[in-house]
Design a protein around this motif. Sequence first.
Motif, PDB file in Angstrom:
ATOM      1  N   UNK A 159      56.652  15.410  30.237  1.00  0.00           N
ATOM      2  CA  UNK A 159      56.847  16.816  30.610  1.00  0.00           C
ATOM      3  C   UNK A 159      56.163  17.688  29.561  1.00  0.00           C
ATOM      4  N   UNK A 160      54.989  18.172  29.864  1.00  0.00           N
ATOM      5  CA  UNK A 160      54.199  18.967  28.929  1.00  0.00           C
ATOM      6  C   UNK A 160      53.648  20.180  29.666  1.00  0.00           C
ATOM      7  N   UNK A 161      53.091  21.093  28.925  1.00  0.00           N
ATOM      8  CA  UNK A 161      52.489  22.271  29.541  1.00  0.00           C
ATOM      9  C   UNK A 161      52.022  23.239  28.486  1.00  0.00           C
ATOM     10  N   UNK A 162      51.115  24.106  28.876  1.00  0.00           N
ATOM     11  CA  UNK A 162      50.581  25.112  27.968  1.00  0.00           C
ATOM     12  C   UNK A 162      51.544  26.283  27.838  1.00  0.00           C
ATOM     13  N   UNK A 163      51.726  26.758  26.627  1.00  0.00           N
ATOM     14  CA  UNK A 163      52.559  27.919  26.403  1.00  0.00           C
ATOM     15  C   UNK A 163      54.036  27.606  26.426  1.00  0.00           C
ATOM     16  N   UNK A 164      54.844  28.658  26.459  1.00  0.00           N
ATOM     17  CA  UNK A 164      56.303  28.545  26.441  1.00  0.00           C
ATOM     18  C   UNK A 164      56.890  29.113  27.718  1.00  0.00           C
ATOM     19  N   UNK A 165      58.077  28.653  28.043  1.00  0.00           N
ATOM     20  CA  UNK A 165      58.791  29.192  29.189  1.00  0.00           C
ATOM     21  C   UNK A 165      59.038  30.687  28.988  1.00  0.00           C
ATOM     22  N   UNK A 166      59.064  31.437  30.094  1.00  0.00           N
ATOM     23  CA  UNK A 166      59.075  32.902  30.032  1.00  0.00           C
ATOM     24  C   UNK A 166      60.480  33.445  29.824  1.00  0.00           C
ATOM     25  N   UNK A 167      60.716  34.017  28.646  1.00  0.00           N
ATOM     26  CA  UNK A 167      61.990  34.663  28.365  1.00  0.00           C
ATOM     27  C   UNK A 167      62.036  36.042  29.036  1.00  0.00           C
TER      28      UNK A 167
END
Length: 461
Positions: A244-252
């Motif tokens: 489970x990977x991805x660019x950036x961070x989850x949106x607060x």
Amino acid sequence: MSLSTHRTAEEIGRTALGPRQLPPLGVQRPAAELSTVDTVLPNGLRVIAVRRSSVPVVELRVRVPFAATKSVSEDPLHAARAEVLANTLLTGTQRRSRVQMDTDIALVGGDLDAAVDPERLSIGGNALASGLDTLLDVLADALTGAVYAEDEVARERERLAERIAMARSQPSVIAREALQRHRYGDHPFAKEMPEADEVAQVTAEEVRALHRGAVLPRGSVLVLVGDVDPDTAVAKVAAALAGWVGEGSAAELPALPPLAGGDLLLVHRPGAVQSQIRLSAQSIPRTDARYPALQLANMIFGGFFSSRLVENIREDKGYTYSARSYPEFTATGATLLIDADTASEVTAAALLETRYELGRLALVPPSEAEVDTARRYAIGSLLTATSSQGGLASFLLSLAGVGLGSDWLRAHPERLAAVTVEQVAQAALEFFAPSAYTGIVVGDAERLAPQLRALGGVTLP
């Protein structure tokens, strides 16, 4: 044979010498020391694992910040896409069909569900402790391989449209939406439910794109509580979710605008025989040193059944069946809310008494007995709420959402025990002045307007 006579509760509570004395309350004991690991994995996921071996089960909670990054007017379909995603996340992956996902979880005695709100995507479930590997494998499969099949998306769109139509007929939903609009206008937090026609516009490809761009590990939190070794559990999570990977961070959620006191807004609901009163004011987060005192002040005002507000407008005057006050936390702040539902003919009177109780708490310091009762209830409620594996997992997840951990939970009973009557009085003065509150009244404006106009402080339609 003689028949025993019926005695009232008041008669039972008395003796020839007067009222029966209540036994002294026992000493509140803090929760037992928790065996905990709190760490961040290489992919950015924060993992909190806690051993609680009361039953051979493990509870899992996941929080993925999932807020819209634009205002409601700029991105009106975010809430609709998010709802469809949450309702189809567990309906099939590249490896498993919907039936297979359900079967695999059921075989380890568990379940797994997803839900969404303007702030977060939440995934929760449980399984036998021996089935933790399977639970994590199904979770990882959904996070990395959900396919959002066209037929599943179409089916959930129809179901969502029906549920939204039913929900929108409920007075509590109407009141909540009106309050959110009044408090926050076009901010993403204000839109908690999409329109049915917005859901109908969502395509499977839009949901897949939202998953790729927003279901991200960095900034997310996973909590495991149960009959597991914390270090072993974290290692299993790291192995299962390594993909489970991805660019950036989850949106607060973007910071909410500060809430200022002011007139209430009367929202017209033609033909309504009941009204919903909803008040709100700016508050402070759990990390603020004043929070324990504020928590007790809120308990005294309307936070439990023996509170002043309940005693006044429910027990004494019978204006409402339920009234309460409570805090609402987000990642960047907090507010206080007051709810009461009343018959139309007593709405203005109930609002008047609510304002009176706010002013009385702010200006007439709570007694030592009131503070002590509220303190014992607050500590006892906290210990009760976190006594089960599921309750502890959910509470830790809510703390993690505002950057806190199990240390805060362990220390909070001691903070409550140390609060003085003077500190509660100061919190009451600072946060319960009637002028600090705004809000809405939902009801039939034709019936309510004359009395509310006379009462003042309410903007009429």
